[in-house]
Design a protein around this motif. Structure first.
Motif, mmCIF file in Angstrom:
data_model
loop_
_atom_site.group_PDB
_atom_site.id
_atom_site.type_symbol
_atom_site.label_atom_id
_atom_site.label_comp_id
_atom_site.label_asym_id
_atom_site.label_seq_id
_atom_site.Cartn_x
_atom_site.Cartn_y
_atom_site.Cartn_z
ATOM 1 N N ARG A 112 -41.895 -15.333 20.833
ATOM 2 C CA ARG A 112 -41.626 -14.223 21.741
ATOM 3 C C ARG A 112 -40.275 -14.416 22.401
ATOM 4 N NH1 ARG A 112 -45.954 -15.240 26.636
ATOM 5 N NH2 ARG A 112 -44.522 -16.135 28.160
ATOM 6 N N SER A 113 -39.813 -13.387 23.089
ATOM 7 C CA SER A 113 -38.531 -13.455 23.793
ATOM 8 C C SER A 113 -38.738 -14.014 25.189
ATOM 9 C CB SER A 113 -37.892 -12.059 23.886
ATOM 10 O OG SER A 113 -37.592 -11.565 22.604
ATOM 11 N N GLY A 114 -37.846 -14.916 25.596
ATOM 12 C CA GLY A 114 -37.914 -15.509 26.922
ATOM 13 C C GLY A 114 -37.247 -14.636 27.968
ATOM 14 N N PRO A 115 -37.343 -15.029 29.238
ATOM 15 C CA PRO A 115 -36.778 -14.228 30.336
ATOM 16 C C PRO A 115 -35.259 -14.292 30.426
ATOM 17 C CG PRO A 115 -37.752 -16.251 31.193
ATOM 18 C CD PRO A 115 -38.101 -16.196 29.731
ATOM 19 N N PHE A 143 -39.774 -22.060 30.529
ATOM 20 C CA PHE A 143 -40.999 -22.850 30.473
ATOM 21 C C PHE A 143 -42.070 -22.294 31.408
ATOM 22 C CE2 PHE A 143 -38.453 -26.343 28.527
ATOM 23 C CZ PHE A 143 -39.305 -26.627 27.473
ATOM 24 N N LEU A 144 -41.666 -21.912 32.613
ATOM 25 C CA LEU A 144 -42.649 -21.380 33.555
ATOM 26 C C LEU A 144 -43.232 -20.052 33.079
ATOM 27 C CD1 LEU A 144 -41.082 -22.234 37.044
ATOM 28 C CD2 LEU A 144 -43.001 -23.348 35.895
ATOM 29 N N SER A 145 -42.439 -19.268 32.348
ATOM 30 C CA SER A 145 -42.957 -18.001 31.829
ATOM 31 C C SER A 145 -44.111 -18.226 30.864
ATOM 32 C CB SER A 145 -41.831 -17.213 31.137
ATOM 33 O OG SER A 145 -41.486 -17.774 29.878
ATOM 34 N N LEU A 146 -44.068 -19.337 30.132
ATOM 35 C CA LEU A 146 -45.175 -19.688 29.240
ATOM 36 C C LEU A 146 -46.351 -20.270 30.023
ATOM 37 C CD1 LEU A 146 -43.200 -21.360 26.298
ATOM 38 C CD2 LEU A 146 -44.458 -19.201 26.189
ATOM 39 N N ASP A 157 -34.906 -17.940 24.194
ATOM 40 C CA ASP A 157 -34.177 -17.370 25.327
ATOM 41 C C ASP A 157 -32.878 -16.682 24.915
ATOM 42 O OD1 ASP A 157 -35.035 -17.074 27.897
ATOM 43 O OD2 ASP A 157 -33.977 -18.805 28.705
ATOM 44 N N GLY A 158 -32.861 -16.058 23.744
ATOM 45 C CA GLY A 158 -31.686 -15.301 23.324
ATOM 46 C C GLY A 158 -30.749 -16.062 22.421
ATOM 47 N N THR A 197 -36.921 -22.476 23.284
ATOM 48 C CA THR A 197 -35.753 -22.675 22.433
ATOM 49 C C THR A 197 -34.570 -21.858 22.937
ATOM 50 O OG1 THR A 197 -36.424 -20.882 20.921
ATOM 51 C CG2 THR A 197 -37.164 -23.123 20.387
ATOM 52 N N TYR A 198 -33.384 -22.399 22.669
ATOM 53 C CA TYR A 198 -32.135 -21.678 22.921
ATOM 54 C C TYR A 198 -31.034 -22.361 22.119
ATOM 55 C CZ TYR A 198 -28.009 -19.702 25.104
ATOM 56 O OH TYR A 198 -26.804 -19.070 25.311
#
Length: 322
Positions: free
Chosen positions: A80-83, A91-94, A55-56, A26-27
């Motif tokens: 959680r907070s995204g990069p 998406f890749l962080s997940l 993502d902030g 989400t953003y």
């Protein structure tokens, strides 16, 4: 501790059906997010959990997520907070997170609506066709809708084989349609969050590169909302086609290919030998003299899924923008 929590969440779901981890990014998505979450709640396949990475956002996105987190059973939705490096890296962080454990995994955009059969259809396809130790990705066509969910067309229908020779030069399906098995998740984790053009195109390249399976469903299971704030549009309108031609002429396609090739070279040891050779030939093609480019195109066997797409591919090679 995280493993203990995850295992207890799975037990709490109290179902023998496969568990699906829905990877939601989400953003600033408060305008449409609730409708998407409602469509997840309405899934015929109910054994799922949402892992949301924000993502902030500076709008009401987090508040909406927290409302659904409070409404749903414990563990159904975690946030959680995204990069904060763009949608692809979010998406890749997940997908690369080894602490997210389930039987199957599904990417989820914040502004779509899933049809109630979305997960059940994908899982039926995977369970019938997968080899458990082999990466398998289900993806497919989408129904375009406007802000108010009024139908306004379909994404292209792709019928040619879903292979590495195609994946090198075309992304055939949005991540919002993708559901993949544990073998694919293991592969994505092993590779890590590399710098690529988009997460969905990258997974198509990676899975076909190791000779995994990619299935493209011609029957849409996602209402893909087309609106002015969408980060990636899917319109087939004349103006959208002209925009894509303009981006090709400006070198956008070339830059995307450079990113993807650099990433593929970092994991080339994972690719089957034939695909390693195709990748090397593609690199030679991009810098070859004019008279050699078309010959190398034939040798590489690169293709796109439509006649118009193949024409644009040869145009890109002609003007050295591939």
């Amino acid at each position: 501790m995280t493993d203990f929590i995850e295992k207890n969440i799975i037990v709490a779901l109290n179902s023998n059906a496969p568990l699906v981890a829905i990877l939601l990014c989400t953003y600033n998505g408060d305008r449409f997010l609730a409708e998407q979450l409602d469509s997840l709640e309405a899934q015929a396949h109910q054994n799922w959990m949402v892992r949301a990475s924000d993502d902030g956002s500076i709008d009401q996105t987090l508040e909406i997520l927290q409302q659904y987190q409070a409404k749903w059973p414990a563990g159904k939705l975690t946030i959680r907070s995204g990069p904060q490096r763009g949608f692809c890296q979010n998406f890749l962080s997940l997908a690369c997170d080894p602490e997210i454990k389930a039987d199957y995994y599904a990417f989820c955009d914040q502004d779509d609506v899933w049809l109630p059969s979305k997960l059940s259809v994908a899982l039926e396809n995977i369970l019938l066709n997968q080899e458990v130790q082999k990466p398998y990705v289900y993806c497919g066509r989408t129904q375009y809708v406007n802000d108010l969910l009024k139908p306004c067309g379909f994404s292209p229908l792709f019928v040619f084989p879903k292979t590495f020779r195609n994946a090198l030069v075309q992304s055939i399906a949005g991540g919002n349609t993708m559901v993949f098995n544990q073998a694919a998740k293991n592969l994505i984790e092993q590779v890590g969050p590399l710098e690529v053009a988009s997460h969905d195109w990258w997974i198509y390249q990676l899975v076909t590169g190791v000779e995994g399976e990619v299935f493209y469903d011609p029957m849409p299971q996602v209402l893909y909302r087309q609106h002015e704030y969408a980060l990636v549009g899917g319109s087939n309108s004349f103006s959208a086609r002209m925009d894509r031609i303009w981006m090709l002429l400006q070198g956008r396609f070339q830059k995307w290919n450079t990113k993807n090739i650099n990433a593929l070279n970092q994991v080339s040891h994972l690719l089957v030998k034939n695909h390693q050779e195709i990748l090397k030939m593609f690199e030679v093609l991009r810098v070859a003299r004019f008279k050699d480019r078309f010959r190398l195109m034939g040798v590489c066997g690169l293709y796109r899924q439509t006649r118009r797409g193949t024409i644009s591919l040869y145009l890109a090679a002609l003007i050295k923008k591939i």
